[in-house]
Design an enzyme around this catalytic site. Sequence first.
Site, PDB file in Angstrom:
ATOM      1  CG  HIS A  96      -2.155   0.986   1.122  1.00  0.00           C
ATOM      2  ND1 HIS A  96      -1.701   2.540   1.697  1.00  0.00           N
ATOM      3  CD2 HIS A  96      -3.355   0.758   0.726  1.00  0.00           C
ATOM      4  CE1 HIS A  96      -3.118   2.988   1.703  1.00  0.00           C
ATOM      5  NE2 HIS A  96      -3.307   2.289   1.021  1.00  0.00           N
ATOM      6  CD  GLU A 168      -5.488   2.136  -3.007  1.00  0.00           C
ATOM      7  OE1 GLU A 168      -6.236   2.291  -2.714  1.00  0.00           O
ATOM      8  OE2 GLU A 168      -4.447   1.691  -2.672  1.00  0.00           O
TER       9      GLU A 168
END
Length: 264
Positions: A96, A168
């Site tokens: 992430h 993302e």
Amino acid sequence: MTNRKILVVGNWKMNLDTSQASLLVHRLEERIKTHRSVEVVLAPSLLTLQPLSLQIDRRKFRLSAQDAYFKDEGPYTGEVSFSMIRELVHYCIIGHSARRVYFGESLETVRDKVQAAVRNGITPILCIGETKEERNLGETKQVIHDQLTTALSNLTSEDIQNVVIAYEPIWAISTFDGEVAKPDDMAKAIKYIRFQIKELYGEQTSKDVRVLYGGSVDDHDARAYLALEGCDGVLVGAASLNYHQFPAIVDSAYQLLNERPKND
Ligand code: PGA
């Protein structure tokens, strides 16, 4: 959107203690209907995985960790391994942007974590995406290429078929700039991700791999991202903590599937 189950993942980040997490699950359970075609995944903090694994209705939710360490055991003070959480989760978010930006996770660390997840029977949700600066310099494709090739380099193409890739772009994540990403641009990036997978691991793998979009997705714009060609779902941060918005995102997924021609 592809013709498979849609995945809606809620990344709670470092929010909610045990009782708050339990309350949110309770509220979500009341509001989210079970849809066989939509898979709802909750990624709470590590601390709450165990109690939530006992609380959740498994027909409704699956659990994901937000991170874990790539060694299975040893003198790694403060860390928790994939082997320790394998009974609790189906998925683990890996790489992430918060891990890469705040904790300096390198491409190689992400690769080792992806490999450790697969070794332990956990499906990685591999996050990739460029910074604003990289985007402005026209380096998006290069970044996607580098992050993907390194992260997947120790897997077989069979392993890769099960991996979930979450695109993302860092500038679109609420924690960073939170700029609203244009769905058309995201469609291009998703297409490029599949193209890269095809180049590296063949056509079948590129079709099988699931690709999600993430970055400031809320109940208003989820549908636009979910409808994108080749998009299998969304990774939702801030809006996943809201017990009105998150169920509404799941509903959007369900509605989209219902509108699909039956012979699709
Ligand atoms: P956001 O977070 O939806 O709050 O932008 C997404 C993520 O960080 O995974």
